[in-house]
Design a protein around this motif. Structure first.
Motif, PDB file in Angstrom:
ATOM      1  N   UNK A  30     -35.682  73.814 106.995  1.00 25.99           N
ATOM      2  CA  UNK A  30     -34.565  72.972 107.383  1.00 25.99           C
ATOM      3  C   UNK A  30     -33.631  73.753 108.222  1.00 25.99           C
ATOM      4  N   UNK A  31     -32.735  73.080 108.976  1.00 23.76           N
ATOM      5  CA  UNK A  31     -31.773  73.569 109.773  1.00 23.76           C
ATOM      6  C   UNK A  31     -30.428  72.974 109.679  1.00 23.76           C
ATOM      7  N   UNK A  33     -35.531  68.580 109.569  1.00 24.84           N
ATOM      8  CA  UNK A  33     -35.236  68.090 108.212  1.00 24.84           C
ATOM      9  C   UNK A  33     -35.862  66.880 107.561  1.00 24.84           C
ATOM     10  N   UNK A  34     -35.766  65.909 108.585  1.00 22.16           N
ATOM     11  CA  UNK A  34     -36.374  64.614 108.264  1.00 22.16           C
ATOM     12  C   UNK A  34     -37.926  64.576 108.770  1.00 22.16           C
ATOM     13  N   UNK A  35     -38.053  64.564 109.873  1.00 19.99           N
ATOM     14  CA  UNK A  35     -39.576  64.205 110.445  1.00 19.99           C
ATOM     15  C   UNK A  35     -40.173  65.348 110.119  1.00 19.99           C
ATOM     16  N   UNK A  36     -39.953  66.565 110.164  1.00 19.48           N
ATOM     17  CA  UNK A  36     -40.767  67.858 109.806  1.00 19.48           C
ATOM     18  C   UNK A  36     -41.351  67.543 108.266  1.00 19.48           C
ATOM     19  N   UNK A  37     -40.306  67.190 107.289  1.00 20.03           N
ATOM     20  CA  UNK A  37     -40.638  66.944 106.034  1.00 20.03           C
ATOM     21  C   UNK A  37     -41.793  65.928 105.816  1.00 20.03           C
ATOM     22  N   UNK A  38     -41.477  64.886 106.493  1.00 23.09           N
ATOM     23  CA  UNK A  38     -42.675  63.792 106.359  1.00 23.09           C
ATOM     24  C   UNK A  38     -43.875  64.281 106.907  1.00 23.09           C
ATOM     25  N   UNK A  40     -29.778  62.542 103.494  1.00 18.00           N
ATOM     26  CA  UNK A  40     -29.766  61.111 102.839  1.00 18.00           C
ATOM     27  C   UNK A  40     -31.129  60.678 102.860  1.00 18.00           C
ATOM     28  N   UNK A  41     -31.674  60.613 104.346  1.00 14.31           N
ATOM     29  CA  UNK A  41     -33.138  60.127 104.576  1.00 14.31           C
ATOM     30  C   UNK A  41     -34.087  60.799 103.391  1.00 14.31           C
ATOM     31  N   UNK A  42     -33.936  62.015 103.197  1.00 13.54           N
ATOM     32  CA  UNK A  42     -34.991  62.689 102.485  1.00 13.54           C
ATOM     33  C   UNK A  42     -34.800  62.294 100.945  1.00 13.54           C
TER      34      UNK A  42
END
Length: 250
Positions: free
Chosen positions: A91-92, A113-118, A164-166
């Protein structure tokens, strides 16, 4: 001391080059896990893998690069027998006023943070759900979010949006992956990591650093919580953990 029940399990940790990721690698390896260290900074994960020794491998991979993650998953399968645990830690935190000047920063936060996690989850999901993993007790998905996934403040809007998305996606995945994969959301408050030093907006960086100087928890303390969550019997799922310095107000 290693738990015999975890000795055959493998944990993949993104963002393993520093902070919570590196601390989690140390904690899980001490508990008997094999660990795959994923990060962009190859020198750091190479050094950590050498420190940990047998059962640890370093794989240079950026979570925004799906091809690199697919290659990493291939190595984890071939060298460590596949992933039983995925810790989405990369994350950053590039805080600052929302403006065109910060466009590169806010796009980077969404992508990491979001797309990388997905993307990391999508790539490793078949391993987490495989029959081999079920024989070893089932898979675990650990998503590192933030207290910012609950509380938005001036200058953290895009960072909060990604977290929030995560949070929302994690709850959906918790329901979708039952009963094969447990999903846990970890929401740290202020943690003693290098994240504030990456902030490009000078005034925001200075203000954030003052908050970090006032009170933090250690990365190893978050890692202990992750290890505890993973140590629970399979009939028990700890789905969400919010953890902050005792004096942190928001």
């Amino acid at each position: 001391m290693a738990d015999p029940q975890t000795a055959a399990r493998t944990a993949v940790i993104t963002g393993a080059s520093s902070g919570i990721g590196a601390a989690t690698a140390r904690a899980l390896h001490a508990d008997g896990y094999r660990v795959a260290l994923l990060a962009r900074r190859a020198d750091r994960i190479d050094a950590l893998a050498a420190e940990l020794g047998d059962g640890a491998i370093a794989i240079r991979a950026d979570v925004t690069d799906r091809d690199a993650l697919v290659a990493a998953a291939g190595r984890v399968q071939a060298e460590l027998g596949g992933a039983d645990v995925l810790v989405n830690n990369a994350g950053t935190m590039l805080l600052g006023p929302f403006s065109a000047d910060q466009r590169d920063d806010y796009r980077a936060m969404v992508e990491v943070n979001l797309l990388g996690t997905l993307t990391a989850t999508e790539v490793f999901l078949d391993q987490l759900k495989s029959s081999d993993q079920r024989k070893r007790g089932g898979g675990d998905l650990i998503n590192i979010s933030s207290v910012a996934g609950r509380t938005a403040r001036a200058t953290n809007g895009v960072y909060a949006a990604t977290k929030w998305g995560v949070n929302g996606w994690s709850e959906s995945m918790r329901q979708e992956l039952l009963p094969d994969v447990r999903v846990t959301l970890i929401e740290p408050g202020v943690v003693d990591t290098e994240l504030p030093t990456h902030i490009t907006h000078a005034a925001t960086r200075e203000a954030v650093q003052k908050g970090y100087d006032a009170a933090t928890v250690k990365p190893g303390e978050i890692a202990e919580i992750i290890a505890f969550v993973l140590s629970r019997p399979r009939h028990l799922a700890i789905n969400e953990v919010l953890v902050r310095p005792a004096t942190q107000l928001g």
